[in-house]
Design an enzyme around this catalytic site. Sequence first.
Site, PDB file in Angstrom:
ATOM      1  N   ASP A 139       0.792  -1.244   0.000  1.00 62.20           N
ATOM      2  CA  ASP A 139       0.000   0.000   0.000  1.00 62.20           C
ATOM      3  C   ASP A 139       0.821   1.291   0.000  1.00 62.20           C
ATOM      4  OD1 ASP A 139      -1.872  -1.980   0.294  1.00 62.20           O
ATOM      5  OD2 ASP A 139      -2.517  -1.399   2.292  1.00 62.20           O
ATOM      6  N   CYS A 180      -2.083  -2.688   8.163  1.00 61.41           N
ATOM      7  CA  CYS A 180      -1.909  -3.703   7.113  1.00 61.41           C
ATOM      8  C   CYS A 180      -0.611  -4.495   7.268  1.00 61.41           C
ATOM      9  CB  CYS A 180      -1.982  -3.041   5.743  1.00 61.41           C
ATOM     10  SG  CYS A 180      -3.619  -2.338   5.405  1.00 61.41           S
ATOM     11  N   LYS A 221      -7.071  -4.111  -2.998  1.00 62.57           N
ATOM     12  CA  LYS A 221      -7.680  -4.810  -1.861  1.00 62.57           C
ATOM     13  C   LYS A 221      -8.487  -3.835  -1.024  1.00 62.57           C
ATOM     14  CE  LYS A 221      -3.725  -4.468   1.372  1.00 62.57           C
ATOM     15  NZ  LYS A 221      -4.365  -3.647   2.408  1.00 62.57           N
TER      16      LYS A 221
END
Length: 275
Positions: A98, A192, A159
């Site tokens: 990310d 995450c 995602k």
Amino acid sequence: CFSVFARPSSVPHGAGYELLIQKFLSLYGDQIDMHRKFVVQLFAEEWSQYIDLPKGFLVSERCKVRLVPLQKHYLYFVFQMTTLGNLTPSSTVFFCCDMQERFRPAIKYFGDIISVGQRLLQGARLLGIPVIVTEQYPKGLGSTVQEIDLTGAKLVLPKTKFSMVLPEVEAALAEIPGVRSVVLFGVETHVCIQQTALELIGRGLEVHIVADATSSRSMMDRMFALERLARTGIIVTTSEAILLQLVADKEHPKFKEIQNLIKASAPESGLLSKV
């Protein structure tokens, strides 16, 4: 899985405890002391953790199982300590999490972790290490920043889940023979990165988090996440340590190129005092 190792394999439909133990022995016989007692555990997806199996179980579908010693003693811990953290290119995958444009103004020292992340991806290309990249809701948060070159990445996936362990990622890992270690970096450390790391070790993989290539909006969140992860056996390390461990020898054919990558030290940003 056994200890820090995980191997894909198969047994006939309806196989039970004895056949599974034989399979473990064929895979890990040189590491297993059969004078000790063991339990077979199954990874339960609904709880995201391993549970004990009774001896009467039968294998009827694809699953993740591990062999766990019931009685740990000194030699077992020595074995763990001498194998934990050993990286080789052939058994390693890089996870880039990310690193997106919309996070730029919010994440502490984002420019520094972009620089280090790009260095890691260059090293992965030089050493032929697969790279898996995710982007959290890219429709709203944008794509991976332009400074990071994703050329040759095995997967680049959108995602919404806070873990990178998506079905497509699990399938990709299953296609790579002998994967044992994941080098993980990106944002955010306490969300995450943390959730990905915990899911990966739950699946029997060894996880290395690159401290100089991961950050959060809050340094307190980052610090406590790294402390928690280190206590679970996850390795918190640095980009230079990772790259040099992967080449292992100045005679490695790619050593000079890796050396050029790390010639300038990674930024000693405000992340340094908050690990």
